[in-house]
Design a protein around this motif. Structure first.
Motif, mmCIF file in Angstrom:
data_model
loop_
_atom_site.group_PDB
_atom_site.id
_atom_site.type_symbol
_atom_site.label_atom_id
_atom_site.label_comp_id
_atom_site.label_asym_id
_atom_site.label_seq_id
_atom_site.Cartn_x
_atom_site.Cartn_y
_atom_site.Cartn_z
ATOM 1 N N GLY A 127 0.822 -1.191 0.000
ATOM 2 C CA GLY A 127 0.000 0.000 0.000
ATOM 3 C C GLY A 127 0.862 1.248 0.000
ATOM 4 O O GLY A 127 1.960 1.253 0.565
ATOM 5 N N SER A 128 0.378 2.285 -0.642
ATOM 6 C CA SER A 128 1.051 3.585 -0.621
ATOM 7 C C SER A 128 0.168 4.564 0.147
ATOM 8 O O SER A 128 -0.995 4.774 -0.193
ATOM 9 C CB SER A 128 1.279 4.104 -2.038
ATOM 10 O OG SER A 128 1.786 5.429 -2.011
ATOM 11 N N PHE A 129 0.730 5.148 1.205
ATOM 12 C CA PHE A 129 0.032 6.069 2.088
ATOM 13 C C PHE A 129 0.741 7.407 1.994
ATOM 14 O O PHE A 129 1.799 7.601 2.594
ATOM 15 C CB PHE A 129 0.057 5.513 3.512
ATOM 16 C CG PHE A 129 -0.675 6.328 4.545
ATOM 17 C CD1 PHE A 129 -1.943 5.950 4.946
ATOM 18 C CD2 PHE A 129 -0.092 7.439 5.138
ATOM 19 C CE1 PHE A 129 -2.627 6.671 5.929
ATOM 20 C CE2 PHE A 129 -0.759 8.168 6.105
ATOM 21 C CZ PHE A 129 -2.035 7.792 6.501
ATOM 22 N N ASN A 130 0.205 8.297 1.178
ATOM 23 C CA ASN A 130 0.876 9.579 0.912
ATOM 24 C C ASN A 130 2.333 9.366 0.503
ATOM 25 O O ASN A 130 3.228 10.127 0.882
ATOM 26 C CB ASN A 130 0.803 10.493 2.130
ATOM 27 C CG ASN A 130 -0.571 11.125 2.297
ATOM 28 O OD1 ASN A 130 -1.394 11.092 1.383
ATOM 29 N ND2 ASN A 130 -0.830 11.701 3.459
ATOM 30 N N CYS A 260 -8.143 5.306 -2.586
ATOM 31 C CA CYS A 260 -9.135 6.182 -1.973
ATOM 32 C C CYS A 260 -8.472 7.489 -1.550
ATOM 33 O O CYS A 260 -7.248 7.581 -1.459
ATOM 34 C CB CYS A 260 -9.811 5.524 -0.770
ATOM 35 S SG CYS A 260 -8.765 5.351 0.699
ATOM 36 N N LYS A 261 -9.303 8.464 -1.276
ATOM 37 C CA LYS A 261 -8.856 9.732 -0.708
ATOM 38 C C LYS A 261 -9.578 9.907 0.615
ATOM 39 O O LYS A 261 -10.804 9.755 0.690
ATOM 40 C CB LYS A 261 -9.173 10.905 -1.634
ATOM 41 C CG LYS A 261 -8.753 12.255 -1.069
ATOM 42 C CD LYS A 261 -9.112 13.395 -2.022
ATOM 43 C CE LYS A 261 -8.734 14.749 -1.427
ATOM 44 N NZ LYS A 261 -9.092 15.873 -2.336
ATOM 45 N N GLU A 284 -3.834 10.187 0.640
ATOM 46 C CA GLU A 284 -4.035 9.531 -0.656
ATOM 47 C C GLU A 284 -3.503 8.110 -0.535
ATOM 48 O O GLU A 284 -2.333 7.893 -0.208
ATOM 49 C CB GLU A 284 -3.299 10.277 -1.769
ATOM 50 C CG GLU A 284 -3.793 11.679 -2.040
ATOM 51 C CD GLU A 284 -5.064 11.723 -2.870
ATOM 52 O OE1 GLU A 284 -5.475 10.656 -3.380
ATOM 53 O OE2 GLU A 284 -5.645 12.828 -3.004
ATOM 54 N N PHE A 285 -4.373 7.141 -0.784
ATOM 55 C CA PHE A 285 -3.972 5.725 -0.710
ATOM 56 C C PHE A 285 -4.194 5.043 -2.050
ATOM 57 O O PHE A 285 -5.183 5.291 -2.735
ATOM 58 C CB PHE A 285 -4.798 4.980 0.349
ATOM 59 C CG PHE A 285 -4.782 3.481 0.161
ATOM 60 C CD1 PHE A 285 -3.695 2.726 0.585
ATOM 61 C CD2 PHE A 285 -5.832 2.833 -0.481
ATOM 62 C CE1 PHE A 285 -3.665 1.352 0.378
ATOM 63 C CE2 PHE A 285 -5.814 1.459 -0.684
ATOM 64 C CZ PHE A 285 -4.726 0.721 -0.260
ATOM 65 N N HIS A 286 -3.241 4.170 -2.413
ATOM 66 C CA HIS A 286 -3.468 3.269 -3.539
ATOM 67 C C HIS A 286 -2.632 2.016 -3.367
ATOM 68 O O HIS A 286 -1.611 2.018 -2.678
ATOM 69 C CB HIS A 286 -3.161 3.946 -4.886
ATOM 70 C CG HIS A 286 -1.708 4.249 -5.104
ATOM 71 N ND1 HIS A 286 -1.134 5.441 -4.725
ATOM 72 C CD2 HIS A 286 -0.702 3.514 -5.667
ATOM 73 C CE1 HIS A 286 0.155 5.431 -5.046
ATOM 74 N NE2 HIS A 286 0.439 4.277 -5.612
ATOM 75 N N VAL A 287 -3.098 0.940 -3.971
ATOM 76 C CA VAL A 287 -2.384 -0.332 -3.930
ATOM 77 C C VAL A 287 -1.301 -0.332 -5.005
ATOM 78 O O VAL A 287 -1.513 0.140 -6.126
ATOM 79 C CB VAL A 287 -3.350 -1.514 -4.174
ATOM 80 C CG1 VAL A 287 -2.579 -2.829 -4.271
ATOM 81 C CG2 VAL A 287 -4.372 -1.594 -3.049
ATOM 82 N N ILE A 288 -0.130 -0.860 -4.643
ATOM 83 C CA ILE A 288 0.938 -1.091 -5.621
ATOM 84 C C ILE A 288 0.956 -2.596 -5.886
ATOM 85 O O ILE A 288 1.467 -3.376 -5.080
ATOM 86 C CB ILE A 288 2.312 -0.642 -5.088
ATOM 87 C CG1 ILE A 288 2.248 0.796 -4.592
ATOM 88 C CG2 ILE A 288 3.380 -0.790 -6.164
ATOM 89 C CD1 ILE A 288 3.509 1.232 -3.872
ATOM 90 N N PRO A 289 0.357 -3.046 -6.993
ATOM 91 C CA PRO A 289 0.273 -4.489 -7.253
ATOM 92 C C PRO A 289 1.656 -5.096 -7.487
ATOM 93 O O PRO A 289 2.531 -4.471 -8.106
ATOM 94 C CB PRO A 289 -0.587 -4.573 -8.525
ATOM 95 C CG PRO A 289 -1.262 -3.239 -8.638
ATOM 96 C CD PRO A 289 -0.308 -2.253 -8.035
ATOM 97 N N ASP A 290 1.841 -6.321 -6.974
ATOM 98 C CA ASP A 290 3.072 -7.088 -7.217
ATOM 99 C C ASP A 290 4.322 -6.264 -6.922
ATOM 100 O O ASP A 290 5.298 -6.283 -7.674
ATOM 101 C CB ASP A 290 3.115 -7.585 -8.668
ATOM 102 C CG ASP A 290 1.922 -8.459 -9.015
ATOM 103 O OD1 ASP A 290 1.286 -8.991 -8.102
ATOM 104 O OD2 ASP A 290 1.628 -8.601 -10.213
ATOM 105 N N ALA A 291 4.305 -5.546 -5.813
ATOM 106 C CA ALA A 291 5.375 -4.587 -5.504
ATOM 107 C C ALA A 291 6.698 -5.246 -5.137
ATOM 108 O O ALA A 291 7.757 -4.661 -5.382
ATOM 109 C CB ALA A 291 4.932 -3.668 -4.376
#
Length: 296
Positions: A127-130, A260-261, A284-291
């Protein structure tokens, strides 16, 4: 002569390991028995594991870390920062190890090391959190402060019980609601909450559980959990019962999200994999697939 494979072993000595050198030696012995030349480095400060992973990740065949979930978080942060695809193994040695429990990893170092040596790496979402990465949870509200405010000496001495003791104080403390709006694709949640989390795990905080049927570690989505602010102590007790019994309905929302925001009325501190993330009014959150290539 066949060239020996290389393994770099990153160890957090603060996770109660200074007094258990034999456990470290057990793991190194397993690695060497499988033909690896082992390099070892101990972390000395916060984010040091990130620096080590960035420096050595590309130079070896496997990177292994030993410590708590926070140590793993730092190592993965370094691997992603360096765009390094070297497989990562994890020997859990923290107080709670929620992520290791979710993945079914052994907490016995010798067994965990053998597992790393005999299993292939698989893709793992992050996950990316800001812009800051996390492996399994970003949470705010009740109980989350215990993960980063519980003294390390107490964690080493009492283990998971230390979190329960610290977290139990919050039950009787004044509870301030989280006024937040969570905007997803096509849906918005808005209201007063006592707890909010974005998870990629079946166990969070050593207490809250999510069914294994709902959680996949490389499906491109995380699970959003929201608990509405209770009106009175009775409502709070009912809420706690529902959480313990995985009854996600009514005052508890559970949804799968890829981004999501989140907007809050004031800055709130979060816990990212058990480490403090200073509060901001917007997330700001988004998933980083296969990171990352992870052995699990």
């Amino acid at each position: 002569m066949k060239k020996r494979k290389k393994l770099f072993f990153i160890i957090n000595p603060r996770a109660g390991l200074k007094k258990h050198r034999d456990l470290i030696d057990d793991a190194i012995g397993v690695f060497e028995s499988h033909g690896y030349k082992v390099g070892v480095k101990y972390t000395r400060r916060r984010a040091h594991a990130t620096e080590i992973a960035k420096e050595y990740g590309e130079k070896v065949d496997i990177v292994v870390c030993m410590g708590g979930d926070g140590t793993l978080n730092e190592v993965i942060q370094g691997m992603i920062d360096a765009d390094c695809k070297t497989p990562v193994g994890y020997i859990p040695a923290g107080s709670t190890n929620d992520f290791a429990t979710s993945l079914g990893l052994s907490k016995i170092p010798k067994e965990a090391a053998e597992f790393i040596m005999t299993h292939e790496a698989k893709k793992l979402d992050m996950g990316s959190f800001n812009g800051r990465f996390f492996a399994y949870t970003a949470s705010a509200g009740i109980f989350t402060r215990a993960s980063y405010e519980t003294p390390q000496k107490l964690k080493n001495k009492l283990g998971h019980l230390a979190y329960i003791m610290s977290g139990s104080r919050e039950i009787f403390a004044p509870k301030r609601p989280l006024h937040m709006k969570i905007e997803l694709d096509g849906q918005t949640y808005e209201g007063k909450y006592i707890f909010a989390a974005i998870n990629n795990a079946t166990k969070v905080g050593g207490i809250m559980k999510i069914s294994e049927d709902l959680v996949e570690f490389n499906d491109g989505v995380f699970e959003l959990m929201l608990m509405q602010y209770p009106d009175d102590p009775v409502a709070f007790g009912k809420l706690a019962y529902k959480v313990a019994n995985q009854q996600f309905n009514g005052r508890i929302t559970l949804a799968q999200i890829s981004k999501c925001k989140i907007t809050l009325d004031k800055a709130v501190d979060w816990s990212l994999d058990g480490e403090k993330e200073k509060g901001k009014k917007e997330v700001e959150f988004h998933v980083i697939p296969d990171a990352v290539n992870f052995i699990y």
